[in-house]
Design a protein around this motif. Sequence first.
Motif, PDB file in Angstrom:
ATOM      1  N   ARG A  27      59.423  32.534  25.349  1.00  0.00           N
ATOM      2  CA  ARG A  27      60.826  32.774  25.677  1.00  0.00           C
ATOM      3  C   ARG A  27      60.985  32.577  27.183  1.00  0.00           C
ATOM      4  O   ARG A  27      60.174  33.066  27.963  1.00  0.00           O
ATOM      5  CB  ARG A  27      61.242  34.180  25.284  1.00  0.00           C
ATOM      6  CG  ARG A  27      61.190  34.379  23.776  1.00  0.00           C
ATOM      7  CD  ARG A  27      61.546  35.771  23.402  1.00  0.00           C
ATOM      8  NE  ARG A  27      60.456  36.658  23.851  1.00  0.00           N
ATOM      9  CZ  ARG A  27      60.497  37.965  23.782  1.00  0.00           C
ATOM     10  NH1 ARG A  27      61.557  38.566  23.302  1.00  0.00           N
ATOM     11  NH2 ARG A  27      59.484  38.689  24.203  1.00  0.00           N
ATOM     12  N   ARG A  45      62.589  23.572  26.680  1.00  0.00           N
ATOM     13  CA  ARG A  45      62.771  23.364  25.244  1.00  0.00           C
ATOM     14  C   ARG A  45      61.835  22.273  24.734  1.00  0.00           C
ATOM     15  O   ARG A  45      61.203  22.414  23.689  1.00  0.00           O
ATOM     16  CB  ARG A  45      64.234  23.002  24.977  1.00  0.00           C
ATOM     17  CG  ARG A  45      64.597  22.820  23.537  1.00  0.00           C
ATOM     18  CD  ARG A  45      64.620  24.072  22.771  1.00  0.00           C
ATOM     19  NE  ARG A  45      65.884  24.755  22.976  1.00  0.00           N
ATOM     20  CZ  ARG A  45      66.174  25.911  22.444  1.00  0.00           C
ATOM     21  NH1 ARG A  45      65.310  26.501  21.670  1.00  0.00           N
ATOM     22  NH2 ARG A  45      67.303  26.500  22.675  1.00  0.00           N
ATOM     23  N   ALA A  49      59.337  25.895  24.124  1.00  0.00           N
ATOM     24  CA  ALA A  49      59.915  27.235  24.217  1.00  0.00           C
ATOM     25  C   ALA A  49      60.880  27.454  23.053  1.00  0.00           C
ATOM     26  O   ALA A  49      61.708  26.591  22.758  1.00  0.00           O
ATOM     27  CB  ALA A  49      60.653  27.411  25.542  1.00  0.00           C
ATOM     28  N   THR A  50      60.750  28.583  22.393  1.00  0.00           N
ATOM     29  CA  THR A  50      61.611  28.849  21.234  1.00  0.00           C
ATOM     30  C   THR A  50      62.950  29.434  21.647  1.00  0.00           C
ATOM     31  O   THR A  50      63.953  29.189  20.992  1.00  0.00           O
ATOM     32  CB  THR A  50      60.926  29.804  20.252  1.00  0.00           C
ATOM     33  OG1 THR A  50      60.536  30.978  20.949  1.00  0.00           O
ATOM     34  CG2 THR A  50      59.721  29.157  19.620  1.00  0.00           C
ATOM     35  N   THR A  51      62.970  30.197  22.717  1.00  0.00           N
ATOM     36  CA  THR A  51      64.201  30.790  23.208  1.00  0.00           C
ATOM     37  C   THR A  51      64.369  30.434  24.674  1.00  0.00           C
ATOM     38  O   THR A  51      63.469  30.655  25.475  1.00  0.00           O
ATOM     39  CB  THR A  51      64.181  32.326  23.067  1.00  0.00           C
ATOM     40  OG1 THR A  51      63.954  32.663  21.706  1.00  0.00           O
ATOM     41  CG2 THR A  51      65.482  32.936  23.547  1.00  0.00           C
ATOM     42  N   VAL A  52      65.528  29.871  25.016  1.00  0.00           N
ATOM     43  CA  VAL A  52      65.854  29.576  26.408  1.00  0.00           C
ATOM     44  C   VAL A  52      67.148  30.310  26.721  1.00  0.00           C
ATOM     45  O   VAL A  52      68.200  30.002  26.168  1.00  0.00           O
ATOM     46  CB  VAL A  52      66.024  28.065  26.656  1.00  0.00           C
ATOM     47  CG1 VAL A  52      66.447  27.805  28.089  1.00  0.00           C
ATOM     48  CG2 VAL A  52      64.740  27.324  26.335  1.00  0.00           C
ATOM     49  N   ALA A  53      67.060  31.318  27.584  1.00  0.00           N
ATOM     50  CA  ALA A  53      68.229  32.079  28.002  1.00  0.00           C
ATOM     51  C   ALA A  53      68.594  31.664  29.416  1.00  0.00           C
ATOM     52  O   ALA A  53      67.721  31.386  30.235  1.00  0.00           O
ATOM     53  CB  ALA A  53      67.930  33.577  27.956  1.00  0.00           C
ATOM     54  N   ARG A  66      75.406  25.911  27.020  1.00  0.00           N
ATOM     55  CA  ARG A  66      75.279  26.212  25.592  1.00  0.00           C
ATOM     56  C   ARG A  66      75.379  24.941  24.760  1.00  0.00           C
ATOM     57  O   ARG A  66      74.658  24.778  23.783  1.00  0.00           O
ATOM     58  CB  ARG A  66      76.362  27.220  25.190  1.00  0.00           C
ATOM     59  CG  ARG A  66      76.190  27.757  23.798  1.00  0.00           C
ATOM     60  CD  ARG A  66      77.156  28.881  23.488  1.00  0.00           C
ATOM     61  NE  ARG A  66      76.844  30.037  24.317  1.00  0.00           N
ATOM     62  CZ  ARG A  66      77.747  30.753  24.977  1.00  0.00           C
ATOM     63  NH1 ARG A  66      79.016  30.457  24.901  1.00  0.00           N
ATOM     64  NH2 ARG A  66      77.385  31.780  25.704  1.00  0.00           N
ATOM     65  N   SER A  70      71.605  23.653  23.350  1.00  0.00           N
ATOM     66  CA  SER A  70      71.475  24.093  21.962  1.00  0.00           C
ATOM     67  C   SER A  70      70.908  22.983  21.088  1.00  0.00           C
ATOM     68  O   SER A  70      71.038  21.801  21.381  1.00  0.00           O
ATOM     69  CB  SER A  70      72.835  24.539  21.418  1.00  0.00           C
ATOM     70  OG  SER A  70      73.694  23.432  21.315  1.00  0.00           O
ATOM     71  N   ASP A  71      70.261  23.390  20.034  1.00  0.00           N
ATOM     72  CA  ASP A  71      69.616  22.419  19.122  1.00  0.00           C
ATOM     73  C   ASP A  71      70.636  21.602  18.430  1.00  0.00           C
ATOM     74  O   ASP A  71      71.381  21.643  17.723  1.00  0.00           O
ATOM     75  CB  ASP A  71      68.713  23.138  18.128  1.00  0.00           C
ATOM     76  CG  ASP A  71      67.468  23.661  18.836  1.00  0.00           C
ATOM     77  OD1 ASP A  71      66.892  24.615  18.332  1.00  0.00           O
ATOM     78  OD2 ASP A  71      67.087  23.090  19.861  1.00  0.00           O
TER      79      ASP A  71
END
Length: 71
Positions: A27, A45, A49-53, A66, A70-71
């Motif tokens: 993350r 990404r 990385a599974t989560t990118v904040a 966003r 986003s995927d």
Amino acid sequence: MRAEMRQLVRYLRVQAVRRARVSVGMRVLITGAGPIGLLCALAARSAGATTVAMSDLVESKLLLARTVVSD
């Protein structure tokens, strides 16, 4: 993603993501959703990385981030 953008993301992944040791399943928090922050988010990404904040004071930058990251 365009070829030019992929090349830039690949370069950033080599520099920033390696330095931060981002790997599959991690993350990531990126402070700043400007152009460099967006590229770092894409690089994180692509490194797995599974989560990118992301954080930023400007709401419009976060909205753009966003849609771009986003995927």
